[in-house]
Design an enzyme around this catalytic site. Structure first.
Site, short mmCIF file in Angstrom:
data_model
loop_
_atom_site.label_atom_id
_atom_site.label_comp_id
_atom_site.label_asym_id
_atom_site.label_seq_id
_atom_site.Cartn_x
_atom_site.Cartn_y
_atom_site.Cartn_z
N ARG A 206 0.84 -1.20 0.00
CA ARG A 206 0.00 0.00 0.00
C ARG A 206 0.88 1.26 0.00
NH1 ARG A 206 -3.84 -3.47 3.03
NH2 ARG A 206 -2.61 -3.21 4.92
N ASP A 247 -15.85 -3.70 -4.70
CA ASP A 247 -15.86 -4.89 -3.85
C ASP A 247 -17.28 -5.42 -3.82
OD1 ASP A 247 -13.63 -5.91 -1.56
OD2 ASP A 247 -15.68 -6.59 -1.21
N SER A 248 -17.42 -6.71 -3.49
CA SER A 248 -18.76 -7.29 -3.42
C SER A 248 -19.29 -7.31 -1.99
CB SER A 248 -18.74 -8.70 -4.01
OG SER A 248 -17.79 -9.49 -3.33
N ASP A 297 -6.45 -7.20 -6.24
CA ASP A 297 -6.06 -7.98 -5.05
C ASP A 297 -7.19 -8.95 -4.68
OD1 ASP A 297 -4.76 -8.89 -2.81
OD2 ASP A 297 -5.30 -7.16 -1.56
N CYS A 337 -3.06 -14.41 -3.69
CA CYS A 337 -2.75 -14.91 -2.34
C CYS A 337 -3.04 -16.40 -2.26
CB CYS A 337 -3.53 -14.13 -1.28
SG CYS A 337 -5.31 -14.25 -1.46
N1 SAH Z 1 -6.83 -5.09 -1.02
C1 SAH Z 1 -7.51 -5.26 0.24
C2 SAH Z 1 -7.78 -6.72 0.58
C3 SAH Z 1 -8.62 -7.46 -0.43
S1 SAH Z 1 -9.31 -8.94 0.16
C4 SAH Z 1 -6.72 -4.55 1.33
O1 SAH Z 1 -5.64 -4.02 1.04
O2 SAH Z 1 -7.18 -4.50 2.46
C5 SAH Z 1 -10.33 -9.45 -1.12
C6 SAH Z 1 -11.66 -8.70 -1.24
O3 SAH Z 1 -12.32 -9.21 -2.40
C7 SAH Z 1 -12.65 -8.88 -0.10
O4 SAH Z 1 -12.96 -7.62 0.43
C8 SAH Z 1 -13.90 -9.50 -0.75
O5 SAH Z 1 -15.10 -8.94 -0.24
C9 SAH Z 1 -13.72 -9.13 -2.19
N2 SAH Z 1 -14.33 -10.00 -3.20
C10 SAH Z 1 -14.34 -11.35 -3.25
N3 SAH Z 1 -14.87 -11.77 -4.40
C11 SAH Z 1 -15.22 -10.66 -5.11
C12 SAH Z 1 -15.80 -10.44 -6.40
N4 SAH Z 1 -16.11 -11.47 -7.20
N5 SAH Z 1 -15.99 -9.17 -6.82
C13 SAH Z 1 -15.66 -8.13 -6.00
N6 SAH Z 1 -15.09 -8.29 -4.80
C14 SAH Z 1 -14.88 -9.53 -4.36
#
Ligand code: SAH
Length: 393
Positions: A206, A247-248, A297, A337
């Protein structure tokens, strides 16, 4: 003390101090869940002390390879203290810190994060489950804190024959916490957030993102899988004019929105989209949108190597779309990840995405989890987060 006898030829990984014994490597012996066992070679010689797990395919997790070491409360106090002391020597610009990172800290199955003055822990295997009260006290003693929340609501506990468990283990009070990361203020809820509350592993990435956004003068930024908007705050701090967070999870987006104001940024610079990322990327392409920087991510698409092929297609697809959406000279920060996808394979997948998109890029950096999420020489499986920073030509 019960003994677990290893099959001929299967003792090699333990001799290399790898901490796992799989079901198929055991010739004889059993014990109760979490009970300490003496693991011995085919000839009866000592290999390790470990915790037995009757229902897991990882049947024993090693505590120690030193025959003279006793696995008692003092052992856990030492290990916890070592883990906490190590973090004190690492360059971490935050009061959100991973204090215990499982096998890499000699405490298989234990994850502990510190968020300001609250500890949040996951007990993921029978060994640490059995020693939970001792470990909880050791954590308070090593940190001088009084509050420890348990977030053992993770699927892998099922493989160990353990039920989910959540709630205060020590102390009580509000579960919402504010941490300070690189001078930014971020809130989280240890009871409601993902994992232990937040994704500390991306801390360094970040900060890098903020620096690159600034250096490149990126104006329009797209943060995909934004969770609570850590990379979005980074982009705003780096001077981006407009940041779209996708995000979802509605609660995650609500917190992301609150983070914009909390950090003193004008709310008109931030947009939040509750959508599936893949569909949103396609919509952006159709509308002819362009971004100067994009973060991808996603959650774990491949928990194990068995899922790698399907995961590879999903990674390739979002990376292809993101590369197409980037303006020339734009920056893509892309992550996986998934333990089941190696850094090498991930690189190949993203390269394939570039080919399909008809885009070439300059690889600026290979990224990984922050240093408070260490891997060790003996346990390379601990490596899970990998990322690439790519500048589109
Ligand atoms: N980049 C973030 C962490 C991401 S974790 C940070 O720095 O804190 C992964 C995220 O993906 C979660 O918040 C989850 O809600 C979201 N997610 C999972 N599947 C998804 C999809 N199909 N579309 C959008 N978001 C999704």
């Amino acid at each position: 003390m019960k003994s677990i006898r290893i099959r001929e030829g299967k003792e090699r990984s333990l001799l290399r101090r790898h901490p796992w014994v799989f079901e198929g490597s055991i010739a004889k012996g059993k014990a109760d869940p979490g009970e300490t066992v003496r693991v011995e070679g085919p000839d009866g010689r000592f290999l390790a002390w470990g915790a037995y797990s009757p229902s897991s395919s990882i049947r024993v997790r090693a505590w120690s390879f030193d025959e003279a070491e006793r696995i008692d409360a003092a052992f856990f106090q030492r290990r916890v203290q070592q883990a906490v002391q190590l973090r004190g020597r690492l360059p971490i610009d935050s009061d959100g810190v991973r204090l215990v990172h499982g096998e890499a800290d000699g405490l298989p199955g234990l994850v502990v994060d510190r968020y300001a003055d609250v500890l949040s822990a996951q007990f993921l295997a029978t060994g640490v489950e059995r020693w939970k009260p001792v470990i909880a006290d050791a954590l308070l003693q090593a940190t001088g804190l009084t509050r420890l929340y348990e977030r053992s609501d993770v699927g892998v506990r099922g493989l160990e024959g353990l039920e989910p468990a959540t709630g205060w283990l020590r102390g009580e009070g509000a579960t919402e916490v504010t941490i300070r990361e690189h001078g930014w203020r971020l809130t989280l809820d240890v009871a409601e957030g993902h994992k232990t509350g937040y994704y500390l592993d991306q801390r360094d990435n970040r900060r890098l993102f903020a620096q690159w956004v600034e250096r490149l003068g990126a104006q329009r930024v797209l943060n995909c899988y934004s969770y609570t908007g850590g990379f979005s705050v980074a982009a705003l701090a780096g001077g981006a004019q407009q940041v779209v967070s996708v995000d979802s999870s509605a609660p995650a987006l609500a917190r992301a929105r609150a983070h914009v104001a909390l950090n003193g940024f004008d709310e008109s610079r931030a947009e939040f989209v509750d959508a599936d990322v893949n569909q949103h990327l396609r919509g952006c392409l159709q509308r002819g949108e362009r971004f100067d920087a994009i973060v991808l991510d996603p959650p774990k698409f491949a928990p194990t190597a068995a899922h790698a092929e399907r995961a590879a297609r999903a990674y390739k697809d979002i990376n292809r779309l993101a590369l197409m959406l980037l303006a020339p000279g734009g920056l893509l920060l892309t992550f996986s990840c998934s333990g089941g996808v190696s850094a090498d394979l991930f690189h190949k997948i993203v390269a394939g995405a570039g080919t399909d998109a008809g885009v070439d890029g300059c690889l600026l950096a290979r990224l990984e989890a922050a240093c408070d999420h260490p891997t060790t020489l003996a346990y390379p499986e601990g490596e899970y987060l990998k990322g690439l920073a790519i500048l589109k030509r």
